[in-house]
Design a protein around this motif. Structure first.
Motif, PDB file in Angstrom:
ATOM      1  N   MET A  31      -2.040 100.009  74.145  1.00  0.00           N
ATOM      2  CA  MET A  31      -0.786 100.696  74.439  1.00  0.00           C
ATOM      3  C   MET A  31      -0.508 101.759  73.381  1.00  0.00           C
ATOM      4  O   MET A  31      -0.010 102.846  73.701  1.00  0.00           O
ATOM      5  N   THR A  32      -0.855 101.472  72.132  1.00  0.00           N
ATOM      6  CA  THR A  32      -0.655 102.446  71.057  1.00  0.00           C
ATOM      7  C   THR A  32      -1.483 103.699  71.302  1.00  0.00           C
ATOM      8  O   THR A  32      -0.989 104.820  71.115  1.00  0.00           O
ATOM      9  N   GLU A  33      -2.720 103.540  71.746  1.00  0.00           N
ATOM     10  CA  GLU A  33      -3.559 104.706  72.042  1.00  0.00           C
ATOM     11  C   GLU A  33      -2.953 105.537  73.166  1.00  0.00           C
ATOM     12  O   GLU A  33      -2.941 106.774  73.095  1.00  0.00           O
ATOM     13  N   VAL A  34      -2.456 104.872  74.195  1.00  0.00           N
ATOM     14  CA  VAL A  34      -1.830 105.580  75.322  1.00  0.00           C
ATOM     15  C   VAL A  34      -0.608 106.356  74.831  1.00  0.00           C
ATOM     16  O   VAL A  34      -0.432 107.540  75.151  1.00  0.00           O
ATOM     17  N   LEU A  35       0.225 105.714  74.044  1.00  0.00           N
ATOM     18  CA  LEU A  35       1.422 106.387  73.524  1.00  0.00           C
ATOM     19  C   LEU A  35       1.053 107.546  72.604  1.00  0.00           C
ATOM     20  O   LEU A  35       1.651 108.622  72.689  1.00  0.00           O
ATOM     21  N   ASN A  36       0.076 107.345  71.718  1.00  0.00           N
ATOM     22  CA  ASN A  36      -0.337 108.417  70.805  1.00  0.00           C
ATOM     23  C   ASN A  36      -0.824 109.637  71.583  1.00  0.00           C
ATOM     24  O   ASN A  36      -0.482 110.769  71.248  1.00  0.00           O
ATOM     25  N   GLU A  37      -1.619 109.404  72.639  1.00  0.00           N
ATOM     26  CA  GLU A  37      -2.110 110.524  73.438  1.00  0.00           C
ATOM     27  C   GLU A  37      -0.961 111.219  74.173  1.00  0.00           C
ATOM     28  O   GLU A  37      -0.907 112.443  74.250  1.00  0.00           O
ATOM     29  N   ALA A  38      -0.037 110.432  74.709  1.00  0.00           N
ATOM     30  CA  ALA A  38       1.111 111.015  75.419  1.00  0.00           C
ATOM     31  C   ALA A  38       1.954 111.876  74.477  1.00  0.00           C
ATOM     32  O   ALA A  38       2.386 112.974  74.842  1.00  0.00           O
ATOM     33  N   ILE A  39       2.165 111.395  73.274  1.00  0.00           N
ATOM     34  CA  ILE A  39       2.946 112.157  72.293  1.00  0.00           C
ATOM     35  C   ILE A  39       2.206 113.433  71.905  1.00  0.00           C
ATOM     36  O   ILE A  39       2.803 114.510  71.821  1.00  0.00           O
ATOM     37  N   HIS A  40       0.891 113.316  71.693  1.00  0.00           N
ATOM     38  CA  HIS A  40       0.084 114.495  71.357  1.00  0.00           C
ATOM     39  C   HIS A  40       0.176 115.539  72.477  1.00  0.00           C
ATOM     40  O   HIS A  40       0.386 116.723  72.218  1.00  0.00           O
ATOM     41  N   ASP A  41       0.035 115.099  73.727  1.00  0.00           N
ATOM     42  CA  ASP A  41       0.115 116.012  74.868  1.00  0.00           C
ATOM     43  C   ASP A  41       1.490 116.660  74.954  1.00  0.00           C
ATOM     44  O   ASP A  41       1.613 117.854  75.247  1.00  0.00           O
ATOM     45  N   TYR A  42       2.547 115.886  74.709  1.00  0.00           N
ATOM     46  CA  TYR A  42       3.903 116.420  74.744  1.00  0.00           C
ATOM     47  C   TYR A  42       4.093 117.478  73.654  1.00  0.00           C
ATOM     48  O   TYR A  42       4.665 118.549  73.909  1.00  0.00           O
ATOM     49  N   GLU A  43       3.598 117.178  72.447  1.00  0.00           N
ATOM     50  CA  GLU A  43       3.735 118.146  71.349  1.00  0.00           C
ATOM     51  C   GLU A  43       2.993 119.445  71.659  1.00  0.00           C
ATOM     52  O   GLU A  43       3.495 120.537  71.384  1.00  0.00           O
ATOM     53  N   ARG A  44       1.801 119.328  72.246  1.00  0.00           N
ATOM     54  CA  ARG A  44       1.030 120.527  72.615  1.00  0.00           C
ATOM     55  C   ARG A  44       1.785 121.315  73.685  1.00  0.00           C
ATOM     56  O   ARG A  44       1.891 122.535  73.611  1.00  0.00           O
ATOM     57  N   LYS A  45       2.334 120.628  74.678  1.00  0.00           N
ATOM     58  CA  LYS A  45       3.118 121.283  75.730  1.00  0.00           C
ATOM     59  C   LYS A  45       4.312 122.018  75.123  1.00  0.00           C
ATOM     60  O   LYS A  45       4.577 123.179  75.458  1.00  0.00           O
ATOM     61  N   ARG A  46       5.043 121.364  74.229  1.00  0.00           N
ATOM     62  CA  ARG A  46       6.210 121.989  73.591  1.00  0.00           C
ATOM     63  C   ARG A  46       5.795 123.196  72.756  1.00  0.00           C
ATOM     64  O   ARG A  46       6.494 124.209  72.742  1.00  0.00           O
ATOM     65  N   PHE A  47       4.647 123.103  72.060  1.00  0.00           N
ATOM     66  CA  PHE A  47       4.168 124.238  71.270  1.00  0.00           C
ATOM     67  C   PHE A  47       4.028 125.475  72.161  1.00  0.00           C
ATOM     68  O   PHE A  47       4.525 126.552  71.830  1.00  0.00           O
TER      69      PHE A  47
END
Length: 106
Positions: A31-47
């Motif tokens: 679950m931590t890996e899934v959350l980390n990837e989701a957060i990374h994707d969100y940060e890239r989208k916001r950038f």
């Protein structure tokens, strides 16, 4: 001996926890890996959203500086390609200046 990263607990709804668990199970990840990837994707989208907003603001509020920038860019990189394609995950997040020009000309 490797040190385990520090961990903490966050409150999420049971439904959200279940969704994360289902994705993790389906993909054979934690679950931590899934959350980390989701957060990374969100940060890239916001950038890219913020970059696009900054570009639009500069075009609107300081067109002379934008024109100077694009002229300098063309000197170093050549004119923009008509066949340029971007990664699918960026579609809709960034509008290239020449696309704005084409849309405004219609």
């Amino acid at each position: 001996m490797s040190m385990k990263p520090k961990a903490t607990t966050i409150r999420v709804s049971v439904a959200t926890r279940d969704r994360i668990a289902r994705i993790a199970r389906q993909e054979g990840r934690t679950m931590t890996e899934v959350l980390n990837e989701a957060i990374h994707d969100y940060e890239r989208k916001r950038f890219w959203e913020e970059l696009n907003e900054q570009i639009e603001r500069t075009q609107r509020e300081d067109p002379e500086s934008w024109a100077a920038y694009t002229a300098e860019r063309e000197l170093s990189m050549g004119p923009p390609s008509r066949s340029r394609r971007i990664a699918p995950e960026w579609e809709g997040l960034i509008t290239f200046p020449e696309e704005n020009d084409e849309n405004n000309a219609r």
